[in-house]
Scaffold this active site. Structure first.
Site, PDB file in Angstrom:
ATOM      1  N   ASN A   1     -38.910 -44.618  -0.831  1.00  0.00           N
ATOM      2  CA  ASN A   1     -37.516 -44.378  -1.236  1.00  0.00           C
ATOM      3  C   ASN A   1     -36.637 -45.497  -0.702  1.00  0.00           C
ATOM      4  OD1 ASN A   1     -38.633 -41.979  -2.017  1.00  0.00           O
ATOM      5  ND2 ASN A   1     -37.857 -40.840  -0.260  1.00  0.00           N
ATOM      6  N   ASP A   2     -36.746 -45.727   0.597  1.00  0.00           N
ATOM      7  CA  ASP A   2     -35.933 -46.793   1.180  1.00  0.00           C
ATOM      8  C   ASP A   2     -36.485 -48.164   0.824  1.00  0.00           C
ATOM      9  OD1 ASP A   2     -33.681 -45.670   2.486  1.00  0.00           O
ATOM     10  OD2 ASP A   2     -35.061 -44.691   3.874  1.00  0.00           O
TER      11      ASP A   2
ATOM     12  N   HIS B   1     -31.371 -36.641  -0.571  1.00  0.00           N
ATOM     13  CA  HIS B   1     -32.137 -35.609   0.127  1.00  0.00           C
ATOM     14  C   HIS B   1     -32.091 -34.249  -0.557  1.00  0.00           C
ATOM     15  CE1 HIS B   1     -32.188 -38.859   2.968  1.00  0.00           C
ATOM     16  NE2 HIS B   1     -33.346 -38.342   3.316  1.00  0.00           N
TER      17      HIS B   1
ATOM     18  N   GLU C   1     -40.404 -49.249   5.361  1.00  0.00           N
ATOM     19  CA  GLU C   1     -39.351 -48.974   4.374  1.00  0.00           C
ATOM     20  C   GLU C   1     -38.365 -50.120   4.283  1.00  0.00           C
ATOM     21  OE1 GLU C   1     -37.961 -44.964   5.129  1.00  0.00           O
ATOM     22  OE2 GLU C   1     -37.851 -45.314   7.273  1.00  0.00           O
TER      23      GLU C   1
ATOM     24  N   CYS D   1     -45.348 -41.904   1.973  1.00  0.00           N
ATOM     25  CA  CYS D   1     -44.660 -40.612   2.068  1.00  0.00           C
ATOM     26  C   CYS D   1     -43.330 -40.628   1.318  1.00  0.00           C
ATOM     27  CB  CYS D   1     -44.460 -40.204   3.519  1.00  0.00           C
ATOM     28  SG  CYS D   1     -43.420 -41.338   4.429  1.00  0.00           S
TER      29      CYS D   1
ATOM     30  N   ARG E   1     -39.706 -34.542   8.521  1.00  0.00           N
ATOM     31  CA  ARG E   1     -38.366 -35.115   8.717  1.00  0.00           C
ATOM     32  C   ARG E   1     -37.663 -34.292   9.798  1.00  0.00           C
ATOM     33  NH1 ARG E   1     -38.764 -35.840   2.769  1.00  0.00           N
ATOM     34  NH2 ARG E   1     -38.313 -38.014   2.307  1.00  0.00           N
TER      35      ARG E   1
ATOM     36  N   ARG F   1     -29.728 -45.739  -2.862  1.00  0.00           N
ATOM     37  CA  ARG F   1     -30.542 -44.635  -3.374  1.00  0.00           C
ATOM     38  C   ARG F   1     -29.727 -43.436  -3.830  1.00  0.00           C
ATOM     39  NH1 ARG F   1     -34.026 -42.808   1.859  1.00  0.00           N
ATOM     40  NH2 ARG F   1     -34.215 -40.801   0.841  1.00  0.00           N
TER      41      ARG F   1
ATOM     42  N   ARG G   1     -42.033 -37.614  12.288  1.00  0.00           N
ATOM     43  CA  ARG G   1     -41.185 -38.812  12.315  1.00  0.00           C
ATOM     44  C   ARG G   1     -40.054 -38.588  13.310  1.00  0.00           C
ATOM     45  NH1 ARG G   1     -38.190 -40.616   6.931  1.00  0.00           N
ATOM     46  NH2 ARG G   1     -36.874 -38.821   7.383  1.00  0.00           N
TER      47      ARG G   1
END
Ligand code: PEP
Ligand code: MG
Length: 841
Positions: free
Chosen positions: A726-727, A466, A703, A774, A573, A737, A609
């Site tokens: 990403n996930d 992050h 994800e 995203c 987020r 990650r 989200r």
């Protein structure tokens, strides 16, 4: 093999300890004594420690595996620290150990001779007293006051700990503050064991490790003993100011905080480890996390106490004591100021941590050793530095992960006071240049001023961590996972950071500087051209429009997203509302923040989200039991379905804003239909509670590979899909990650992930649903072309990347992008897939 150096005031003692350790560990080990000071008459050795002697011992013991330095009392630490400064580029890391000299050396020697790493050897040394303590079993702990148990008491009471996370820093600070208001000597112990500690010391209180459900025995003596005990009883009834939890719900369990991640790519270092500075011209390699080239002076943040204060001759103890008192006052004023700033920006709950910092300034656990060191001839800054290091070591040694983290607060306060004595400018908001950190927390990154900061370099982290995402949001070049060597760079050293190549050059030679400056100009020109057209839509050459949105992680970023041409927010987020606070934000606070963002977007769509906590985003306000594999554990929707009250509050807040603005909601980490149905039930209840029936699209993040492969079945129950690459990459490639060593597996666009994108798009199309992306992949211009080619119609990315992606999409025909994407599905690597798109750009 790790080498070991034994520093003692007595040469004989150092040699004796070395001999003892050799008996156990054998002759192979590089085990060097550094005792006493240089003198002319060996028959009459002079007691003391000599930095130069320590330095040469370290050099003799050095190997690429590093050296552990153990020491005896007082100035031995200062000599060891100074010795490290004197090292002229060591071949390996050096770590100073707070372990007891004899037991620690023996334990370390045995571990080192068995081939353990520096980290393991240091841990063995630290734990060396445990066996003796266990055998003697006198119950004495490091922070107990031995005289306390014989103190007569005039009043006493038993207090129950009923706030969710127990007597951690903030409630303990309130405890200290209350106890100090009275003319009484107040002591506290955990009921059923342990010696009482003085209630005037925050460190002592926190070190009790009192959790929800524990009882505390408070005793007081002195004129106002009864009043003090009564006030503390009242405080306990309010959950020490945190509010009480009546049931031992899962939230009351000790929070799961992952142990520090195994060190990646060269290794990050603990606070006490001192890393030698890299040589001029050295090129440090890490992982490219955010593009761009920057040249500027290094500025270390979050480094705890920072550098050892420079040596100066101490004045008389009285003068040094006065100096320390002035510095404590200055630090108190600084803390008060920062408290005000944070309270204004983020609210009182976040600002409360500064109360704990202020309490540390009055903490006997720090003041007593600092005063003692001054009386023994130390300067004020050295005395405070040493005391802060010792107290931080006490915190680090605690069992409770949450309390171990408090070491950082001690080091922060330590730094403040040292800076106040030496007149150095404090880090804080003044951070400028190329920022160096062990690991940038989201809070650190959010606090940086993009006007003053040129780039970010971290020892740990990965491109999808992050902190890296935040760097991109701020438009700052960043390289992560550089390992320990980057932490050895001295403040002010000129660095050349290349966010494309993932390198940092230390003190670059002139020709390298010239070439880099030219590259920076070229990139800047390219960016300027993209920026000029940022507000135009991204329409491909054959006339197909792709929506380009921004990902936001804080309310204040919305205006900048609009400025840079974002046509909406594809991912908000919401974790930022919950991070780093002990109390959950209520419905009003959440609704107010969402409304502020919606207003800033001025009619553009906003996809909110729901809370995506767990794994690398632990929340103090939602404590969880420890997990073996947090990324495979209770995170995302799994966590909020365990706490439907939290989800319902969030839904109610979102609904209130959706009634006025174009807001959609999506659920993170969905794997099954049941999760969607359960969340829909909570949403229906929130609708009933608010009476709001305005339409609002509900989508899911894709994800988890199960969601992509099951998209055909899930599509019937949702309005849209947003691919969290990403996930999705992490789970598809089975590569965590945050792990810099796995960067190649995490780099996008992986062909296997592209196949899952295609499966999702096809399933969605069959049910007339739209698909966005995203994850970070959307912000890579080449990958963006492939995603558009696969049928994705909305790409959402870090704000700073919006203009560049729009420019790339305008360069291609969608038909060409489609062919490239289909070909990319049949490549064997992310690189090969990416090259197919680059050919079009
Ligand atoms: C993702 O996983 O791609 C995503 C966008 O979510 P986050 O990075 O917040 O986990
Ligand atoms: Mg995710």
């Amino acid at each position: 093999m790790v080498g070991i150096v034994v520093v003692s005031h007595s040469a004989m003692l150092a040699e004796g300890v070395v001999r003892l350790a050799r008996e156990m560990a054998g002759e192979e080990l590089a085990l060097e004594p550094a005792g006493g000071i240089e003198d002319d008459d060996p028959a009459h050795p002079v007691l003391g420690t000599d930095a130069d002697r320590v330095r040469s011992a370290i050099e003799r013991a050095m190997s690429p595996d590093g050296v552990l330095v153990l020491m005896d009392l007082g100035s031995a630490l200062m000599s060891a620290e100074f010795a490290v400064e004197l090292l002229d580029g060591a071949a390996g890391p050096v770590r100073l150990s707070a372990a007891p000299l004899v037991e620690g050396t023996v334990a370390a020697a045995v571990a080192a001779s068995a081939g353990a790493s520096l980290e393991e050897v240091a841990a063995e040394a630290r734990g060396a007293l445990a066996m003796k303590a266990g055998q003697i079993s006198d119950g004495v702990d490091a922070t107990a006051d031995s005289e306390a148990d014989v103190l007569p008491s005039d009043a006493s009471a038993e207090l129950e700990v009923r706030n969710a996370i127990g007597l951690h820093a903030r409630p303990a600070a309130r405890f200290v503050e209350t106890a100090r208001r009275f003319d009484a000597d107040v002591r506290v112990a955990k009921a059923g064991g342990g010696n009482p500690v003085r209630a005037g010391s925050l460190t002592n209180l926190v070190a009790l490790g009192a959790r929800f459900g524990d009882s505390l025995v408070v005793t007081a003596s002195g004129a106002e003993a009864e009043a003090a005990v009564r006030a503390l009883q009242e405080l306990a009834q309010s959950g020490f100011g945190d509010g009480v939890t009546s049931e031992p719900t899962p939230a009351a369990q000790p929070r799961a905080v992952a142990e520090p991640r195994p060190v990646a790519a060269g290794g990050a270092v603990a606070e006490a480890e001192v890393v030698p500075p890299p040589a001029p011209g050295a090129v440090l390699s890490g992982v490219a996390a955010s593009g761009g080239v920057a040249i500027g002076p290094a500025h270390r943040i979050g480094g705890g106490l920072g550098e050892v204060p420079a040596d100066r001759a101490a004045d008389d103890p009285e003068t040094e004591r006065r100096r320390l008192d002035h510095a404590l006052d200055a630090a108190r004023a600084g803390i008060e100021h920062d408290r005000g700033v944070v309270a204004a920006r983020a609210g009182d709950a976040d600002a409360a941590i500064f109360d704990a910092h202020a309490a540390l300034l009055d903490d006997d656990a720090l003041l007593e050793p600092a005063h003692a060191a001054i009386s023994a001839g130390a300067t004020a800054e050295r005395a405070w530095y040493g005391a802060a290091q010792e107290v931080a070591a006490i915190y680090r040694g605690l069992d409770e992960p949450l309390l171990r983290e408090r070491a950082t607060d001690v080091l922060d306060v330590g730094r403040r006071v040292v800076d106040a004595v030496t007149g150095a400018e404090s880090a804080g908001g003044a951070a400028a240049g190329v920022i160096i950190a062990d690991e940038l927390t989201p809070a650190d990154a959010a606090a940086l001023d993009p006007e003053r900061v040129l780039a970010i370099a971290t020892a740990r982290g990965s491109p999808t961590a992050h902190a890296a995402i935040l760097s991109r949001a701020l438009g700052l070049p960043a390289v992560v996972g550089l390992g320990a060597p980057v932490l050895g760079v001295a403040d002010g050293t000129i660095l050349l950071l290349d966010g494309e190549a993932g390198t940092v050059t230390v003190d670059p030679p002139p020709e390298v500087m010239t070439a880099a400056a030219a590259a920076r100009e070229r990139l800047a020109a390219h960016r300027a051209a993209a920026l000029k057209h940022a507000h135009e839509p991204a329409v491909t050459r054959d006339g197909v429009r792709i929506e380009v949105f921004a990902n936001l992680g804080a309310a204040g970023e919305a205006a900048r997203a609009v400025e840079l041409g974002a046509e909406g927010v594809g991912l908000l987020r919401t974790e930022f509302l919950f991070l780093g606070r002990d109390m959950l934000p209520d419905e009003d606070e959440q609704a107010d923040t969402l409304r502020r963002i919606a207003v800033a977007l001025d009619g553009r769509p906003l996809v909110v989200r729901t809370l995506d906590a767990g794994a690398d985003k632990p929340l103090p306000a939602l404590p969880m039991p420890p997990e073996e594999n947090p990324f495979l554990g209770v995170r995302g929707i799994r966590l909020t379905l365990e706490r439907p009250d939290v989800l319902a509050t969030q839904f109610r807040a979102i609904l209130r804003v959706a009634a006025e603005y174009p807001v959609k909601t999506m659920l993170p980490m969905v794997a099954t239909l049941d999760e969607i149905l359960a969340a829909r039930a909570v949403l229906a209840e929130a609708r009933a509670q608010t009476g709001i029936d305005a339409p609002m699209e509900l989508g899911i993040m894709v994800e988890v590979p199960a969601a992509a492969l099951g998209a055909e079945r899930l599509a019937r129950h949702v309005d849209f899909f947003s691919l969290g690459t990403n996930d999705l990459t992490q789970y598809t490639m089975a590569a965590e990650r945050g792990d810099a060593r796995l960067a190649a597996l995490l780099a996008g666009p992986q062909p296997a992930v592209l196949r899952l994108v295609r499966a999702t798009v096809e399933a969605a199309a069959a049910h007339g649903r739209w698909v966005g992306v995203c994850g970070e992949l959307a912000g890579d211009p080449a990958a963006a072309v492939l995603l558009a080619g696969l049928g994705v119609t909305e790409l959402s990315m870090a704000t700073g990347l919006v203009p560049g992606v729009k420019a790339a999409l305008r360069e291609v025909e969608l038909a060409q992008a489609r062919s490239a994407a289909l070909a990319a599905l049949d490549t064997d690597s992310a690189d090969a897939a990416r090259r197919l798109a680059l050919e079009l750009l």
